[in-house]
Every structure is written in structure tokens, then in C-alpha cells.
Write an enzyme that holds these catalytic residues in place. Structure first.
Site, PDB file in Angstrom:
ATOM      1  N   SER A  91      51.580  49.458  30.664  1.00  0.00           N
ATOM      2  CA  SER A  91      51.282  49.400  32.089  1.00  0.00           C
ATOM      3  C   SER A  91      51.987  50.548  32.811  1.00  0.00           C
ATOM      4  O   SER A  91      51.739  51.711  32.494  1.00  0.00           O
ATOM      5  CB  SER A  91      51.679  48.034  32.658  1.00  0.00           C
ATOM      6  N   ASP A 105      41.059  43.785  30.403  1.00  0.00           N
ATOM      7  CA  ASP A 105      42.112  44.083  31.373  1.00  0.00           C
ATOM      8  C   ASP A 105      41.497  44.394  32.732  1.00  0.00           C
ATOM      9  O   ASP A 105      40.720  45.332  32.875  1.00  0.00           O
ATOM     10  CB  ASP A 105      42.924  45.278  30.868  1.00  0.00           C
ATOM     11  N   HIS A 126      45.598  42.288  30.299  1.00  0.00           N
ATOM     12  CA  HIS A 126      46.677  43.248  30.498  1.00  0.00           C
ATOM     13  C   HIS A 126      47.900  43.056  29.576  1.00  0.00           C
ATOM     14  O   HIS A 126      48.428  44.039  29.050  1.00  0.00           O
ATOM     15  CB  HIS A 126      47.115  43.226  31.964  1.00  0.00           C
TER      16      HIS A 126
END
Length: 750
Positions: free
Chosen positions: A604, A693, A725
Site C-alpha cells: 500500500s 482491491d 487490499h
């Protein structure tokens, strides 16, 4: 077997042993005629089923005077596979088990268990409500005090969709069970969802079930514009009305992604329950208890029912950062149950701007038990981040005095599991040298009457690991590095000038020929998250196969004060990159890292930094692994569930946010993104992507990967079609870290 296949086979055996280590999810303590009883909810990766296997461990606690506390566990745990949630009643005499349906047309099952058998079972059809929310912001399952009713949050029933007959005629109010042969159902109006992890989930609504009759009531008076969660019962009194108190989120013009985001405005509401004397069609007014501030959640009533405490992320809601310091507040609950429009909110714990070294930095990621009170009724126990640790805190709501309960002379992270009167059952873990352990804290008073807790080990450990895991962990050590920040300017706040921390993990064995093990620089996401000294199975695996780790808490991490955190706003791609490079250079200067064998791993925002680093420092890293990385904010803002994230971190405020970014916005986004440095990248990079995601859609990573391939950089791509995610499904977790190890081995020549 070729060399590549042989290496995968070798690495996979140890990784499987690490993945098999169970996790402690929750715990409860109850008093019975035979003494305190413990229930511990646990889970374990089931690689074959690609799910987590749930089970319950139970036993009784013996704590004779001057003797160590002992937990006498049952011989075997109870398998709870298929259970979505299990919630004991306050007395511990009943256990509610909820089983959400595997298919949308199936009913939700409610089971009420006694100590020896199943007492009641109810099947709630989809026309009443959908699945119960059992985790995340909307989770909320609460028994009332006499254990006859349970309030909970579930998906509202499906709204009626239009149907069309065989001639194509439109029938607005028909339902499928009344359709003629040849009719078909349309889609109807599209509705916003809450983004990542909530795709396909319907609006969370409030319900109450009678555990004797199975009758379910959909609570009226809450408008559909409010998404509800975290419901609790108000104090029960014969002289006053009873309320359901809950948290509500308003979607506004758009429902922005709420997972990992405390900055979504929310309030604590109360709605009165109907009584037999009331008109059946009467809807009672909805009371907003926290209308004077922009955020309120985690409501908890005191034992005597005189006040309600709650947490707030008003700083996050006001400035736009997705997670910052929290504050804790209380309001007085009227003894007659009559709520007024004027409610005074008392600040108990406020945000700390710039903590002194070693002092309380503020509340971050605060965890409150469902019953967090000590026996005096005004002392509350909670867990929070404190720099690179998780700690247990003791808060006196009358004096406002707050103290650290978990030992500060041990570099461990502690989380509170349950209370046994004034004693604490806690799980403690140190990263990465030991698996989590349960500790028991017995309350003692000093001569001045000040409480502290004496900690002891549970004689019979709850975890059993393979010999290979224990051997690998036994040779590891770790320490916290204090890293001075570079390029300190006068315009920075004092909190932003202070050193950052990095957790350094290495082998305790003497170096061969003075040569350091290869280093993995680990970068957490967020950016407003934190790396803690707590056990990570996958990172411990990397350490056990010969890697040192440098887990960097750059400025912007939780637990270091408001000024340090907010200094990153508008400075992503520069300040955070420099902090990581400063930590790497610091490790090299201390002789802790070999400059020729350094890799980087991040997901991320950690992936954002990993791809930034291989562009801004192209000769620093021999290999990289990026998990669902943010690579191009300009292409992200139109497709992510949190477009405000890109605006906030590019500009440092929330006033720039718009659904229609200008050319100037797009230029700024590109400027602060990793893709702006792609011409300099030469580091071989592994991409690990989840096709489901919604936070960082797969196209963002694929675009960057294709640009690297175009310029001849070696890449490898793993795509997991059913992951979102976190990339945390068991098979995904396993395969991604297996490939990460093999990828790093290839370039570090391990």
C-alpha cells in the site's frame, strides 16, 4: 527437480510451520461457583480451504495465594468453523453463535447455547435482514442486562427491484415470489457502498432479537442515510426508558471508503426502545449525543450507568488525514433516562502534540474491551500504540490520571484480552524472537494506595510451535534504533525534528568473516500506521532464513505525537522517502547492513515508498517486492474508494478534494508519485496484486510494472483474483511470502 523448484520446496516447509501458528482473537473471563472460567477464541490458517479455522479453548483459572496463576485448559479445543461470531452473555451462562449464510438467499442462523446443550436455534430469512456485521466499524452485537434480548447490526433487507413481464411492461412493486412465468427482475437504482471490504454489502441497520421467541424487530426511527454500528444498551432501570446507543455514519454526497479510515465523520446516537404501553406505530426521536464534535465511536457505559465514555478521531475528521491521534471523552447519562438537546461533552484524554521523550504520546488505535472497567467503577483499561510498541494503559476517569500498566523495561508489545475483576489477562508478544504468550497481571497496591500489576506467566503455554520454528526464533535478536532525521529546517515543528525509530532484527550468531546478513527494509502502509515490536509470522520467517530486518517508523507513523504525524501532510514522496533512506544509511554506518545486499518490501503506502525508493535511490536496493502499491496517484484518484487520500497527501489539506481534478491537480499527483522517477529504476521488482482491491485497484500496479518491462527492468507479477487490499487470505499470504523469499534469495545470493 531443477534448482528453482528445489528452492521453492525447501522454503515452503518452514513457511508452512510459521503459517500454522494460531492467533488469539478474543477472550472472556466469567465467575462461576467453581471459580473463574476462561474462554479464548483462536484461529489458524487452513491452507487447503483458504480460510481461517476458528476454534475455542476453555478452562478454569486457579490463583491460590502465594502460588502462580494457572489456567487449566480443556484437553482439546472446540471447533467453531462456520461460526461468524460467538458472543457470551454477561453472566457467562449463555453463548450466542451467529452463522452468516454462505449464499445470499439462505437464512442467518442464531444459536443460543447453555453449558451443556443447544437451547434455541432461529433461522432469520433474507426478507427480514441479510448477514450480520461481525467485524470492522459496523460490528455490534450486544446482550441486554437480563439476557433476554440481543441488539445487533445486519444488512437491511433487499430493496424491491422493478420487474418486467414477457411483453416488457414495467411493474415497480412486484417481487420475485409473485412474478408471473416469463417475468424477469431488473436492477433498479444503484446505491453507494462503503468501499474496500464492503463490496456487495447492503446498508447496515439496527435489529433486536428476543432469544426466547426468536422474534426480530427492525428498530425504527433511524433514517437510511445513517449507517449504524457498535450498538450497546443503555443502563436498565425501572424508573427510566431504555435506549439503544450506537454509532452512525452519514454517507453525504458520496460514501468514501471506510476501512482503515477513522476520518469519516460519525456521531453517537440514542434511540428509545418501545414498551408494551407504547403505540405500535410510534417512532421515537433519534438523539445525537455528540453533535458538538465531528467524530464519536466505541461507546461504553460505566458500571453504575452514570456516564458514557467514547473515543473520538475529531482531528482526523477535521483535517482529512485517514488516521491520527484519538481523544477520549465522557458525557453524563441522565438518571431518569430523559435525554435533552444540550449535552455537555467532557474531555478526559486529549491529543498530545509533541510528547517529551518517554512520556505519553497520546492515544492511537485504541482498543476498548466490551467491559473495560475495574471494580471501582471509574477506572478503565485500554490498549494503545506508544511509539514502536503497543501498551496497556490505566485511566482514572475522575482524576484524569493515566499510567502505563504493561512493563516499560521490556521491549514487548502488550494487548489486553480480558479482565478478571481487577486482574488483567493479557497477550504479550515480542518481535520477532517469540510467539505470543498469555500473561496474568495481578493488581497490587503500594503503601500510598497506587495500583500496579504483578505479571506472571501462564504455566501451561497456549502455543506449541514446531522445533524448526523455535530453533529459528532462538537465534534472533532485535533492538530499536534511534535515527536522526535529515534536512531539519526551522519551519518544522519541534515534534517533526525528533529522531524516528526503526526496529532492527538480526541473528544473534557471530558474523562469518565479519559479513552482515542481507537486509530487508520493511515499510508499513498507511502512511498513518505503525510497525510495532510484536510477532509477525511472515516477517519472522524471513528472519529465520537468514535476513536481517529494518522496520522503519518514518515521520507520519502513529504513536509519536500529533506534530510528527502531521508533518508528512503534503510531503509524501519526499519526507517519508528521506526518512527511510536515513534509517538505511544509519544501519550501514553502524555496521548492521551490507550495502551490496539490501532489499525493500512494502505494501500500500509501503509499496508507494518501495517504488519511490528504487527510483530515487536506484543503486541502493538489489531487489524489491511491492504489495498492492500506490504507483501513480493521478490514475488512482478516479478509481479508488478513497480519492480524498490522494488529494490530502499531495496538498496536505482536505479543501482541495474534488471529484473532478484539474490539470494542475493531475500534475501535482504525478509529481509526488513513484512513476515520476521510473526512468531511473533498474531494481528487479516483484509485484503482488489483488484483483478485488478497491483501495488501490490492480491497474495502478500493472501500469507501473508494464512501464518497467518497457525499459527492460526485470519484473515478476503475482495476481490473486479473489483478494482485496490486505492480501491476507491464507493461500495468498503463503504464496506471496514464499515468492518474496525466493525473489530476494535470487539477488542476494543467499
Amino acid at each position: 527437480m531443477d534448482s528453482s523448484e528445489e528452492e521453492y520446496a525447501t522454503q515452503s516447509k518452514l513457511l508452512k510451520d510459521f503459517m500454522s501458528i494460531p492467533s488469539i482473537d478474543k477472550a472472556w473471563i466469567f465467575n462461576s461457583c467453581s471459580g473463574p472460567q476462561a474462554m479464548v477464541a483462536m484461529s489458524q490458517a487452513n491452507l487447503l480451504a483458504n480460510k481461517r479455522r476458528k476454534f475455542m479453548l476453555s478452562g478454569h483459572i486457579s490463583k491460590e495465594s502465594n502460588q502462580p496463576v494457572n489456567f487449566h485448559w480443556a484437553p482439546f479445543p472446540t471447533d467453531m468453523t462456520g461460526a461468524s461470531a460467538f458472543v457470551p452473555s454477561p453472566s457467562g451462562l449463555k453463548l450466542l453463535v451467529i452463522r452468516n449464510p454462505p449464499a445470499k438467499e439462505s437464512p442467518t442462523k442464531f444459536e443460543i447455547w447453555s453449558s451443556s446443550q443447544l437451547e434455541k436455534e432461529f433461522h432469520i430469512p433474507q426478507k427480514v435482514h441479510g448477514s450480520v456485521y461481525v467485524d470492522g466499524w459496523f460490528e455490534g452485537i450486544s446482550w441486554n442486562s437480563d439476557e433476554t434480548l440481543v441488539a445487533y447490526v445486519a444488512e437491511e433487507p433487499s430493496r424491491t427491484k422493478p420487474t418486467f413481464d414477457h411483453l416488457g411492461c414495467y411493474k415497480k412493486n412486484n417481487s420475485l415470489d409473485r412474478m408471473d412465468i416469463g417475468s424477469w427482475e431488473g436492477q433498479g437504482d444503484w446505491e453507494e457502498e462503503w468501499g474496500e471490504a464492503y463490496a456487495g454489502k447492503k446498508q447496515p441497520a439496527l435489529f433486536v432479537i428476543n432469544v426466547e421467541s426468536g422474534e426480530v424487530e427492525h428498530i425504527k426511527g433511524v433514517p437510511r442515510s445513517i449507517s449504524v454500528g457498535q450498538v450497546v444498551w443503555s443502563p436498565n432501570s425501572k424508573d427510566s426508558a431504555q435506549y439503544l446507543v450506537f454509532v452512525g455514519w452519514l454517507g453525504g454526497k458520496r460514501k468514501l471508503g471506510i476501512k482503515y479510515c477513522s476520518n469519516r465523520p460519525c456521531a453517537i446516537y440514542a434511540v428509545r426502545l418501545k414498551e408494551p404501553k407504547d403505540d405500535a406505530n410510534e417512532a421515537f426521536p433519534l438523539h445525537n449525543l455528540t453533535k458538538s464534535i465531528s467524530s464519536g465511536y466505541s461507546p461504553r457505559f460505566s458500571k453504575d450507568g452514570k456516564f458514557l465514555v467514547f473515543l473520538s478521531a475529531k482531528t482526523a475528521a477535521d483535517i482529512g488525514a485517514h488516521w491520527v491521534a484519538e481523544s477520549l471523552h465522557k458525557i453524563k447519562w441522565p438518571s431518569d433516562g430523559k435525554l435533552t438537546e444540550s449535552i455537555d461533552i467532557v474531555d478526559v484524554v486529549q491529543v498530545v502534540n509533541c510528547p517529551d521523550d518517554g512520556s505519553f504520546p497520546g492515544l492511537y488505535g485504541t482498543d476498548l474491551l466490551s467491559d473495560p472497567w475495574l471494580s471501582d467503577g471509574h477506572t478503565i483499561m485500554l490498549s494503545s500504540y506508544w511509539r514502536s510498541f503497543r501498551v496497556i494503559l490505566n485511566l482514572n476517569l475522575l482524576s484524569g490520571e493515566l499510567s502505563r500498566v504493561s512493563p516499560n523495561d521490556l521491549d514487548y508489545s502488550w494487548s489486553i484480552l480480558a479482565l478478571n475483576g481487577d486482574d488483567i489477562v493479557a497477550v504479550v508478544s515480542s518481535s520477532p524472537v517469540s510467539v505470543p504468550e498469555i500473561k496474568y497481571g495481578k493488581k497490587v497496591l503500594d503503601p500510598a494506595g497506587k495500583p500496579s500489576w504483578q505479571w506472571s506467566n501462564i504455566q501451561k503455554p497456549i502455543f506449541k510451535c514446531s522445533d524448526k520454528v523455535m530453533l529459528g526464533l532462538s537465534s534472533l535478536q532485535f533492538k530499536i534504533l534511534k535515527v536522526p532525521v535529515s534536512n531539519v529546517s526551522e519551519c518544522l515543528t519541534e515534534g517533526a525534528k525528533k529522531p524516528i525509530e526503526a526496529i532492527y532484527v538480526s541473528s544473534s550468531k557471530p558474523k562469518e568473516n565479519g559479513k552482515c546478513d542481507p537486509l530487508v527494509v520493511v515499510i508499513h502502509g498507511g502512511p498513518h500506521s505503525v510497525a510495532t515490536c510484536s510477532f509477525s509470522k511472515t516477517l519472522a520467517y524471513l528472519s529465520s532464513i537468514g535476513y536481517s530486518l529494518l522496520n522503519v517508523n518514518y515521520r507520519g507513523s502513529l504513536g509519536f505525537g500529533k506534530e510528527a504525524l502531521q508533518s508528512l501532510s503534503g510531503n509524501v514522496g519526499s519526507q517519508d522517502v528521506n526518512d527511510v533512506l536515513s534509517a538505511v544509511d544509519h544501519a550501514i554506518e553502524m555496521g548492521l547492513a551490507d550495502p551490496s545486499r539490501i532489499t525493500v518490501l512494502g505494501g500500500s503506502h509501503g509499496g508507494f515508498l518501495a517504488t519511490h525508493l528504487i527510483g530515487q535511490a536506484p543503486d541502493k536496493f538489489v531487489a524489491a517486492a511491492a504489495r498492492n502499491p500506490v504507483c501513480n496517484i493521478a490514475s488512482l484518484v478516479g478509481i479508488t474508494d478513497t480519492p480524498d487520500w490522494g488529494f490530502f497527501h499531495a496538498y496536505g489539506d482536505k479543501k482541495h478534494y474534488t471529484e473532478a481534478p484539474s490539470p494542475e491537480d493531475m500534475s501535482r499527483f504525478h509529481q509526488v508519485s513513484p512513476i515520476s522517477h521510473i526512468s531511473k529504476v533498474k531494481t528487479p521488482t516483484l509485484f503482488i496484486l489483488g484483483a478485488m482491491d478497491l483501495r488501490v485497484p490492480i491497474s495502478n500496479g500493472l501500469q507501473y510494472m508494464r512501464a518497467l518491462k518497457e525499459k527492460g527492468v526485470e519484473v515478476k507479477v503475482l495476481v490473486f483474483p479473489n483478494d482485496n487490499h490486505p492480501l491476507d487470505r491464507p493461500q495468498t499470504d503463503y504464496e506471496s511470502f514464499l515468492n518474496t523469499a525466493v525473489w530476494f534469495n535470487k539477488y542476494c545470493k543467499l
